[in-house]
Design an enzyme around this catalytic site. Structure first.
Site, PDB file in Angstrom:
ATOM      1  N   GLY A  32     -10.566   7.319   8.880  1.00  0.00           N
ATOM      2  CA  GLY A  32     -11.615   7.506   7.870  1.00  0.00           C
ATOM      3  C   GLY A  32     -12.726   6.542   8.215  1.00  0.00           C
ATOM      4  N   ARG A  75      -2.691  -2.299  -3.169  1.00  0.00           N
ATOM      5  CA  ARG A  75      -3.933  -1.596  -2.839  1.00  0.00           C
ATOM      6  C   ARG A  75      -3.979  -0.329  -3.680  1.00  0.00           C
ATOM      7  NH1 ARG A  75      -5.183   2.865   1.516  1.00  0.00           N
ATOM      8  NH2 ARG A  75      -7.427   2.932   1.249  1.00  0.00           N
ATOM      9  N   ASN A 132       0.866  -1.176   0.000  1.00  0.00           N
ATOM     10  CA  ASN A 132       0.000   0.000   0.000  1.00  0.00           C
ATOM     11  C   ASN A 132       0.908   1.233   0.000  1.00  0.00           C
ATOM     12  OD1 ASN A 132      -1.814   2.028   0.479  1.00  0.00           O
ATOM     13  ND2 ASN A 132      -2.624   1.175   2.391  1.00  0.00           N
ATOM     14  N   GLU A 168      -7.917  -5.973   5.759  1.00  0.00           N
ATOM     15  CA  GLU A 168      -7.824  -5.504   4.373  1.00  0.00           C
ATOM     16  C   GLU A 168      -6.679  -6.201   3.635  1.00  0.00           C
ATOM     17  OE1 GLU A 168      -8.332  -1.528   6.166  1.00  0.00           O
ATOM     18  OE2 GLU A 168      -9.250  -1.005   4.251  1.00  0.00           O
ATOM     19  N   ARG A 194     -12.165  14.673   8.808  1.00  0.00           N
ATOM     20  CA  ARG A 194     -13.039  15.001   7.671  1.00  0.00           C
ATOM     21  C   ARG A 194     -14.460  15.267   8.152  1.00  0.00           C
ATOM     22  NH1 ARG A 194     -11.626   9.856   4.128  1.00  0.00           N
ATOM     23  NH2 ARG A 194      -9.702   9.617   5.300  1.00  0.00           N
ATOM     24  N   HIS A 203     -13.198   2.097   0.988  1.00  0.00           N
ATOM     25  CA  HIS A 203     -13.105   1.050   2.025  1.00  0.00           C
ATOM     26  C   HIS A 203     -13.718  -0.261   1.546  1.00  0.00           C
ATOM     27  CE1 HIS A 203     -13.090   4.344   5.393  1.00  0.00           C
ATOM     28  NE2 HIS A 203     -11.851   3.966   5.123  1.00  0.00           N
TER      29      HIS A 203
HETATM   30  P1  ADP Z   1      -7.006   4.001  10.183  1.00  0.00           P
HETATM   31  O1  ADP Z   1      -8.258   4.480   9.518  1.00  0.00           O
HETATM   32  O2  ADP Z   1      -5.898   5.008  10.142  1.00  0.00           O
HETATM   33  O3  ADP Z   1      -6.609   2.592   9.799  1.00  0.00           O
HETATM   34  P2  ADP Z   1      -7.793   2.783  12.708  1.00  0.00           P
HETATM   35  O4  ADP Z   1      -8.760   1.828  12.072  1.00  0.00           O
HETATM   36  O5  ADP Z   1      -6.573   2.227  13.343  1.00  0.00           O
HETATM   37  O6  ADP Z   1      -7.399   3.960  11.733  1.00  0.00           O
HETATM   38  O7  ADP Z   1      -8.621   3.597  13.817  1.00  0.00           O
HETATM   39  C1  ADP Z   1      -8.056   4.651  14.518  1.00  0.00           C
HETATM   40  C2  ADP Z   1      -9.102   5.160  15.502  1.00  0.00           C
HETATM   41  O8  ADP Z   1      -9.462   4.099  16.395  1.00  0.00           O
HETATM   42  C3  ADP Z   1      -8.614   6.321  16.357  1.00  0.00           C
HETATM   43  O9  ADP Z   1      -9.615   7.337  16.424  1.00  0.00           O
HETATM   44  C4  ADP Z   1      -8.445   5.656  17.718  1.00  0.00           C
HETATM   45  O10 ADP Z   1      -8.649   6.569  18.760  1.00  0.00           O
HETATM   46  C5  ADP Z   1      -9.560   4.651  17.684  1.00  0.00           C
HETATM   47  N1  ADP Z   1      -9.428   3.656  18.750  1.00  0.00           N
HETATM   48  C6  ADP Z   1      -8.492   2.694  18.900  1.00  0.00           C
HETATM   49  N2  ADP Z   1      -8.692   2.027  20.080  1.00  0.00           N
HETATM   50  C7  ADP Z   1      -9.769   2.587  20.675  1.00  0.00           C
HETATM   51  C8  ADP Z   1     -10.475   2.376  21.885  1.00  0.00           C
HETATM   52  N3  ADP Z   1     -10.119   1.416  22.755  1.00  0.00           N
HETATM   53  N4  ADP Z   1     -11.554   3.160  22.148  1.00  0.00           N
HETATM   54  C9  ADP Z   1     -11.938   4.129  21.309  1.00  0.00           C
HETATM   55  N5  ADP Z   1     -11.316   4.381  20.144  1.00  0.00           N
HETATM   56  C10 ADP Z   1     -10.249   3.632  19.828  1.00  0.00           C
END
Ligand code: ADP
Length: 408
Positions: A202, A83, A9, A375, A231, A171
């Site tokens: 996102g 990707r 990616n 993914e 966003r 997504h």
């Molecule tokens: P990306 O879209 O960059 O792949 P992720 O799927 O890793 O992002 O999601 C990131 C988000 O998940 C962040 O807003 C983070 O705060 C949230 N997050 C991770 N663990 C927790 C948790 N235990 N409680 C609430 N939010 C969480």
């Protein structure tokens, strides 16, 4: 013998990679970051969970990919799966040929931040590994089954016919993976109506009927839809003329505000990170509390709206960093959906271990699932289905076409 696919990616200054075996073995994965600068390095996990950290000063994409591949060559990947965020109207994963690369190039105006970086990675791997089959897997492809009434905007027709202005959705690999997995766990693989909520930095929602995307919250770009980290999601499109006429903002400034300064960050003026906001809200921060409330309410509204595309709702699946890890956000979102008959099992919701899949309803009403997304696994599976169609699982996009035409 197990075979593996190298999933790549490429971003503008980083490359995520993962070596995905066709067996459930430990994954080798990592991130090459700060490419082109003195701080360029690779951080990752090698076989057996051993951490890797490697300085590669001033390495560009090609040098970084060469380093990664050299280190992985002993595992002899069978193919490379790239990707690619925007595939225009391509409906499935495609083997990379000059024609497909040109189609990715043509979709660049629709994903100006992403597709050029993917093309750099594709160019480098094609030069470095000319004998290895390479496949592009598109975030948009899963949504190409949407009926016209879901993907057309109510703007003059020529903008669609001459300029490809329509809803594409993103997504796709995540929505496809979790809906396949959820329906499989429910004992009805690719059957019935599912709503999925991918909630990360996102976020997007999707309505899936018999394994095919019927509607999704993101549109021409990944800005449309639900509230995200930075966003805005949906706003009145007149916000552009309002800001231009009243504040003298230009398009670049408005675009930056909507993409990078809005969402959870804009509402809270604190953070785009949901964990930080939940903690701040618990300590009485009113802006954080409101940001969480807007996030959950808009998310529920999006799921309710997408349900219009489904003859019936059999289940709802949460995924992504927030969807997988926050029982609080799941419960709050469901509190705004009282008329669907969802019965949340509060203990099941609260007790679900991080990173595990599980059912969180009481056993009555539509099913509620948490499914960690994969993914990379999905990209590897789709890559295999292109390179080795006999051995791989069937791809999603052509089955049930007649049934979906009927829905249209
Ligand atoms: P990306 O879209 O960059 O792949 P992720 O799927 O890793 O992002 O999601 C990131 C988000 O998940 C962040 O807003 C983070 O705060 C949230 N997050 C991770 N663990 C927790 C948790 N235990 N409680 C609430 N939010 C969480």
């Amino acid at each position: 013998m197990s075979t593996s696919v190298l999933v790549i990616n490429c971003g503008s200054s980083s490359i995520k990679y993962a070596l995905v075996s066709d067996r459930r073995e430990d994954r080798i994965y990592g991130l090459a970051e700060n490419l082109g600068s003195a701080e360029a390095r690779i951080k990752g996990i090698t076989f057996g969970g051993v951490p890797l950290e490697l300085e590669i000063p001033f390495a560009d994409h090609e040098k970084a990919l060469e380093t990664v591949l050299n280190r992985l060559s002993q595992y002899r990947p069978q193919a490379i799966g790239h990707r690619v965020v925007h595939g225009g109207t391509l409906t499935k994963a495609e083997r990379l040929t000059p024609e497909i690369i040109e189609r990715i190039r043509q979709a660049t105006p629709l994903a100006p931040l992403h597709n050029p970086a993917h093309l750099i990675g594709i160019d480098a791997t094609m030069r470095l590994f000319p004998d290895l089959p390479q496949v592009a897997v598109f975030d948009t492809a899963f949504h190409q089954t949407m009926p016209a009434h879901a993907y057309r905007y109510a703007v003059p027709k020529f903008l669609y016919t001459e300029h490809n202005v329509r809803r594409y959705g993103f997504h796709g690999t995540s929505h496809a993976y979790v809906s396949d997995r959820g329906s499989e766990l429910a004992g009805n693989f690719r059957q019935g109506g599912w709503l999925t909520a991918h909630l990360g930095n996102g976020s997007s929602t999707c309505a899936i009927w018999n394994g095919q995307s019927i509607d999704t919250s993101m549109g021409l770009t990944p800005l449309e839809g639900v509230v995200m980290g930075t966003r805005s999601g949906d706003v009145d499109p007149s916000i552009h003329s309002f800001l231009a006429n009243n504040l003298g903002w230009d398009l670049k400034q408005i675009d930056k505000m909507l993409n990078s300064e809005s969402g959870l960050l804009g509402l809270s003026e604190l953070s785009n990170d949901m964990r930080t906001l939940i903690e701040a809200s618990e300590q009485g921060n009113q802006d954080a509390t409101l940001a969480i409330e807007v996030f959950c309410y808009r998310l529920a509204k999006s799921l309710a709206a997408l349900s219009c595309g489904l003859p019936r709702v059999d289940g709802l699946i949460f995924t992504g960093g927030i969807g997988e890890n926050s029982a609080y956000i799941r419960e709050k979102t469901l509190s705004y959906l009282p008329h669907f008959g969802f019965q949340l099992g509060k203990d099941k919701n609260n007790d679900l271990k991080r990173g595990t899949e599980g059912r969180i309803d009481t056993g009555t009403g539509p099913e509620l699932w948490v499914i960690p997304t994969d993914e990379e696994g999905r990209i590897a599976q789709e890559t295999r289905s292109v390179v080795d169609p006999i051995d791989a699982a069937p791809s999603n996009n052509t089955e049930n076409a007649a049934e979906n035409d009927a829905l249209a």
